[in-house]
Write an enzyme that holds these catalytic residues in place. Structure first.
Site, mmCIF file in Angstrom:
data_model
loop_
_atom_site.group_PDB
_atom_site.id
_atom_site.type_symbol
_atom_site.label_atom_id
_atom_site.label_comp_id
_atom_site.label_asym_id
_atom_site.label_seq_id
_atom_site.Cartn_x
_atom_site.Cartn_y
_atom_site.Cartn_z
ATOM 1 C CD1 TRP A 102 -2.414 -2.188 1.583
ATOM 2 C CD2 TRP A 102 -3.203 -1.231 -0.063
ATOM 3 N NE1 TRP A 102 -3.449 -2.992 0.912
ATOM 4 C CE2 TRP A 102 -3.826 -2.101 -0.178
ATOM 5 C CE3 TRP A 102 -3.210 -0.117 -1.171
ATOM 6 C CZ2 TRP A 102 -4.824 -2.423 -0.905
ATOM 7 C CZ3 TRP A 102 -4.506 -0.438 -1.840
ATOM 8 C CH2 TRP A 102 -5.134 -1.715 -1.671
ATOM 9 C CG ASP A 172 -3.475 4.013 4.091
ATOM 10 O OD1 ASP A 172 -4.583 3.967 4.567
ATOM 11 O OD2 ASP A 172 -3.115 3.404 2.928
ATOM 12 C CE LYS A 196 -9.106 -2.690 3.487
ATOM 13 N NZ LYS A 196 -8.026 -1.879 2.911
HETATM 14 C C1 LIG Z 1 -7.617 -1.303 1.855
HETATM 15 C C2 LIG Z 1 -6.332 -0.518 1.751
HETATM 16 C C3 LIG Z 1 -6.370 0.734 0.905
HETATM 17 C C4 LIG Z 1 -7.231 0.718 -0.264
HETATM 18 O O1 LIG Z 1 -8.395 1.110 -0.091
HETATM 19 P P1 LIG Z 1 -9.607 1.359 -1.128
HETATM 20 O O2 LIG Z 1 -10.766 1.783 -0.660
HETATM 21 O O3 LIG Z 1 -9.670 0.059 -1.938
HETATM 22 O O4 LIG Z 1 -8.976 2.493 -2.035
HETATM 23 C C5 LIG Z 1 -5.084 1.488 1.011
HETATM 24 N N1 LIG Z 1 -4.477 1.435 1.973
HETATM 25 C C6 LIG Z 1 -4.485 0.347 2.849
HETATM 26 C C7 LIG Z 1 -3.365 0.136 4.211
HETATM 27 C C8 LIG Z 1 -5.511 -0.397 2.943
HETATM 28 O O5 LIG Z 1 -5.734 -1.496 3.701
#
Ligand SMILES: *Cc1c(COP(=O)(O)O)cnc(C)c1O
Length: 361
Positions: A102, A172, A196
């Protein structure tokens, strides 16, 4: 009913209690004689819900007053681009710490809008560790420093917030948000998708310090501008109303669990149970991540013989344990242990793994 334990990495499990509550009030919400998803986001009922959900989130994380909370769209992926657009001029440098897939994607999406400098990366070692802070090559005067506190695919998690000096720290938090207390005052901006740990996809939560909203480094459409969203309390256009409502229910549920310190304790126990099952399997199962940065939320593991992967997946699913297939980048299995996964779910997984290893060892 055959609702199973769901180990999906995302969209992921939502607490049963929250789903039941949403089900009970799906047709008529809050005395409005309509579903929450059928109501105007400009109406008093929705606005009250929005304000209350923000306050509950502020309570959970003890968010200081000089931070705005935004309820936006686009997934974390869109914000990989929107963050440099809002925080940096084209010729400024932003530092990125890359500890998994990511972080790599964040670098790629930021590159059109800022000079990206990868100040540290664990890619050479296969993303199994966090580069020691002493080896980070941070840029003087960087517009910000970006990192990924929990790498969802590689299963690598920071348990301390890195000290990066004066540059605002941007994180993030998609896959660790609300899994434990976090000192928001250490950050310039936090962002994460809801699917998540906070409910349904379609919603991204951004927590941003006021002074960063003043930056305005380039002309851009309002819809991309964090300050414009802050000024309109995230009601600049139609927000993802149902996902926002569901997030509000999840915040209430977290408060009822005793808040983030209480949920952290359960998350700690869940992860310890699973890693200990892996480590004591005599090599039948293994996890490649250095022990001090093993993720509590996403546990990737492989079987000693990959020809057992298909039977493992079929049998685990039949046993009521869903979505254990690993991400294709790392293969094998992955068990995601977000807040909605009860300790009993991990106990069931560990019992299954033990039995599977006995039968196939
Ligand atoms: C799932 C995830 C993303 C991407 O999320 P989207 O909603 O598909 O854009 C980005 N960063 C992390 C750490 C993630 O777990």
């Amino acid at each position: 009913m055959s609702r199973a334990f769901n180990f999906s990495a995302g969209p992921a499990a939502v607490p049963d209690a929250v789903l039941r509550e949403a089900q009970a009030e799906l047709l008529e919400w809050h005395g409005e004689r309509a579903s929450v998803m059928e109501l105007s986001h400009r109406g008093a009922a929705f606005e009250a819900m929005a304000a209350e959900s923000e306050q509950d989130l502020r309570d959970l994380l003890a968010i200081p007053d000089n931070y705005r909370v935004l309820f936006l769209q686009g997934g974390a992926t869109q914000h990989f681009a929107q963050i440099p657009m809002n925080l940096a001029a084209q010729d400024q440098t932003a530092d990125y710490i890359v500890t998994g897939a990511w972080g790599q994607k964040a670098v790629a999406e930021a590159a059109p809008y800022v000079r990206v400098h990868t100040a540290a990366s664990s890619e050479a070692g296969g993303f199994r560790s966090i580069p020691p802070r002493t080896q980070w090559q941070l840029t003087d005067g960087a517009a910000y420093v970006h990192y990924t506190p929990n790498e969802t695919i590689h299963g690598v998690e920071f348990f301390e917030i890195p000290d990066v000096g004066d540059a605002p720290l941007v994180a993030d938090v998609s896959s660790m948000f609300l899994s434990r207390p976090l000192d928001v005052s250490r950050f310039g901006l936090l962002y994460g998708g809801a699917q998540k740990n906070v409910g349904a996809s379609g919603l991204v939560i951004v927590i941003v310090r006021d002074d960063l909203l003043a930056r305005q480094p380039r002309p851009m459409a309002k819809i991309l501008n964090y300050r414009a969203h802050a000024e309109q309390h995230s009601l600049l256009n139609t927000p993802p109303t149902f996902a926002w409502y569901l997030a509000g229910r999840v915040f209430k549920w977290l408060k009822a669990q005793g808040g983030l310190a209480a949920i952290e304790e359960i998350n700690r126990q869940k992860a310890a149970l699973l890693y200990s099952a892996i480590d004591s399997s005599g090599g039948f199962y293994s996890n490649p991540v250095q022990r001090d940065c093993r993720s509590r939320m996403n546990v990737p593991f492989t079987l000693h013989d990959s020809s057992l992967d298909a039977p493992f997946l079929a049998e685990s699913s039949a046993a009521g344990l869903l979505a254990l297939k690993g991400h294709k980048m790392v293969g094998g299995m992955r068990a995601s242990l977000y807040n909605a996964m009860p300790l009993d779910g991990v106990r069931a997984l560990v019992a299954f793994m033990h039995d599977f290893a006995r039968r196939h060892g």
